[in-house]
Design a protein around this motif. Sequence first.
Motif: not given
Length: 431
Positions: A127-133, A336-339, A352-363, A365-367
């Motif tokens: 899901h890392f766009l820069e890495q794709v390119y 799963q993250q949303k749950c 609320l502490i969120l540690d890497e809440p968007t890791r490995g999920i689509d863009i 859902t990140k937004i």
Amino acid sequence: MEQGAVLEMRGICTVYQEITLCPNLSVAENMYIGRTKGAVTNWRRMHSGAGKILESLGIPASPTQQLGTCSIAVQQMVAIARAVDMECKVLILDEPTSSLDEQEVQKLFGLMRDLRKKGVGIIFVTHFLEQVYEVCDRITVLRDGTLVGEYVIEDLPRVKLVSKMLGKELDDMADIKGESGGVATDREGAPVFEARNLCSSAGIKPFDFSIRKGEVNGFTGLLGSGRSECVRAIFGADHVTGGTVKMDGREVKIKKPLDAMKRGIGYLPEDRKGDGIVGDLSVRENIILAYQVMKGFFRPISRAQAEAFADNYIQLLEIKTASADTPIKSLSGGNQQKCILARWLLTDPKYLILDEPTRGIDIGTKIEIQKLVLRLAEKGTSVTFISSEIDEMLRTCSRLVVMRDRKAVGELSGEDLTQTKIMATIAGGDE
């Protein structure tokens, strides 16, 4: 014979996002499991072979070291080393960089380029766009399980790629802070949470930290810098060895997670699989878990109430699941993250502490998660947000604590809150 073993025999190897190796076995045993023949294992040859491949890939692990004692990043690299050592023809990498820092990512990319030169076909899921390119020749775009299209990398600029992933046109990443209208932080009142000289058994050096009502702040730094260990100390997930903590100006003791929960603190951990979800339980059971713990297990939540809670958050967070009875392990990482988010929102936390809440999920859902964070802040919830992506931190946070070598080396806010300043502080810091 299992399908995975058949594919490996045919030269198709997969390295999964979630580590599928055996943490109780050694590094060498994990690399050769299922590949030894006969009743007697040649340990010397196995250790020698594992040592050579580990050294050639620059992986900081010993063949005899128990895998579970390695960091997540090293475990990921060991899984890749296993595939490389099997001389695979097709290598499938499912989010291999989600747990790696920048240097480890570049090391992996170097390996991928070498394998490509040798004729190995690589399917790189990320899901890392820069890495794709940076490393890909072609891009295949999927959305909601449907093929959107396949494109030559030069023919698909980043803006168009994001548009195809989201299913709508946009000029660039959404100006999330602009859309939220800004967050009004109560800068005059006492901090909701305040720590002085806090340190833990995880090796964190004493640090000071505070957060006010409605503020979104975060910890930033390279992988292994101590970001996660800091918030684990705040939540009582690691043994606190020193320092004082105040909530709303009054000193309190937080020795374990339940103490933090009772004080109105919620924590979404970095390791979603190991510390977050309970895989065999349903979506509903995972959502009500923290709320039930706080009520006490001698005061069970009724089935009707549990269903109402789950249905409400499934709708609110747009969790994609067949039903609330579906085992959570069957859901995608993003859902799963949303749950887990729903689990803590149900407790109505003040912090609320969120540690890497968007890791490995689509863009998309990140937004959604980033916007949710700012909506919570607007309603008065204090949020600590941690991400490996600096641009994501800049879109959500008004203040950042910069970490290096498990020590806080700076704090940035206002005009200093730029990527250049963050990287300079990480590199230089205050000695």
